[in-house]
Design an enzyme around this catalytic site. Structure first.
Site, PDB file in Angstrom:
ATOM      1  N   GLY A 119      79.113  28.312  43.422  1.00 19.57           N
ATOM      2  CA  GLY A 119      78.485  26.962  43.162  1.00 19.57           C
ATOM      3  C   GLY A 119      80.074  25.890  42.995  1.00 19.57           C
ATOM      4  N   LYS A 124      74.756  22.962  30.060  1.00 22.77           N
ATOM      5  CA  LYS A 124      73.636  22.557  29.440  1.00 22.77           C
ATOM      6  C   LYS A 124      73.661  23.176  27.984  1.00 22.77           C
ATOM      7  CE  LYS A 124      71.013  23.335  33.518  1.00 22.77           C
ATOM      8  NZ  LYS A 124      70.129  24.456  34.216  1.00 22.77           N
ATOM      9  N   ASP A 139      75.278  27.504  31.650  1.00 24.53           N
ATOM     10  CA  ASP A 139      73.818  27.447  31.509  1.00 24.53           C
ATOM     11  C   ASP A 139      73.485  28.316  30.270  1.00 24.53           C
ATOM     12  OD1 ASP A 139      71.117  27.154  31.597  1.00 24.53           O
ATOM     13  OD2 ASP A 139      70.744  28.485  33.382  1.00 24.53           O
ATOM     14  N   ASP A 172      73.015  24.865  44.380  1.00 21.23           N
ATOM     15  CA  ASP A 172      71.907  25.184  45.290  1.00 21.23           C
ATOM     16  C   ASP A 172      70.518  25.242  44.680  1.00 21.23           C
ATOM     17  OD1 ASP A 172      72.543  27.896  44.346  1.00 21.23           O
ATOM     18  OD2 ASP A 172      71.104  28.537  45.711  1.00 21.23           O
ATOM     19  N   VAL A 185      69.134  21.545  38.241  1.00 24.55           N
ATOM     20  CA  VAL A 185      69.781  20.367  38.942  1.00 24.55           C
ATOM     21  C   VAL A 185      70.369  21.054  40.501  1.00 24.55           C
ATOM     22  CG1 VAL A 185      70.599  19.172  37.068  1.00 24.55           C
ATOM     23  CG2 VAL A 185      72.434  20.906  37.922  1.00 24.55           C
TER      24      VAL A 185
END
Ligand code: 5GP
Length: 175
Positions: free
Chosen positions: A46, A132, A104, A160, A154
């Site tokens: 990512g 987050k 996250d 993805d 998101v």
């Protein structure tokens, strides 16, 4: 609005907002590491777009390498982070900066930090495009954060949905 497979996503952060924020982070890192040669560890998949945009804006001598981690089995976090591609270079005594797409639960970053610290680098910092805070399950120190976002799924700018959407040049959130 974009549709990926069965889901619809709406714009969250535009390409120009992302790029100007990354330029700010790059300026800060360039100042903080002046006179040093940082070792960037990019977390695949990512973080590839964030890392590209970030390092282009850092005019320091530096090294860049990659690790590939996965904490997901199908659709849920296993709570255990699997290493798919490990780090080949020695980082003992180096100023390491980990580049991640999103923190996250923090489980991925916590495990990576443990592995990195075990190799006795001189210093370790984390640069993440997104964070987050509400989702965090374990405390992690984040030195460079692009955007704090709500606890919603998101895609885009490297992130993805089921393998799709990484090439989107902006960030989108599930409608
Ligand atoms: P962690 O929960 O360990 O902090 O995050 C693990 C990984 O989950 C992240 O590196 C990222 O690949 C993925 N992830 C977490 N939140 C999102 C999200 O909102 N969208 C996408 N596409 N991936 C996410």
């Amino acid at each position: 609005m974009v549709t990926i497979l069965d889901k619809t996503f709406v714009p969250l952060i535009s390409r120009s907002e992302i790029e100007s924020r990354i330029a700010e982070l790059a300026t800060q890192i360039s100042k903080d590491y002046e006179g040093r040669c940082p070792f960037f560890i990019v977390v695949l998949n990512g973080a590839f777009l964030f890392a590209t945009e970030l390092v282009k804006n850092i005019p320091l001598n530096c090294e860049i390498s990659f690790v590939k981690l996965s904490s997901y089995a199908q659709t849920h976090s296993t709570g255990k982070v699997r290493e798919i591609i490990g780090l080949e270079e020695k980082i003992a005594g180096r100023d390491v900066i980990i580049i991640e797409d999103i923190v996250d639960t923090g489980l991925t970053m916590a495990q990576l930090l443990t592995q990195v610290h075990a190799q006795l680098p001189q210093s370790v910092a984390v640069a993440t495009l997104l964070h987050k805070p509400e989702a965090l399950q374990t405390p992690v120190d984040l030195q460079y954060v692009g955007f704090e976002i709500q606890n919603r799924f998101v895609v885009g700018y490297g992130l993805d949905y089921d393998g799709i959407g990484r090439n989107l040049d902006a960030l989108y959130v599930l409608a």
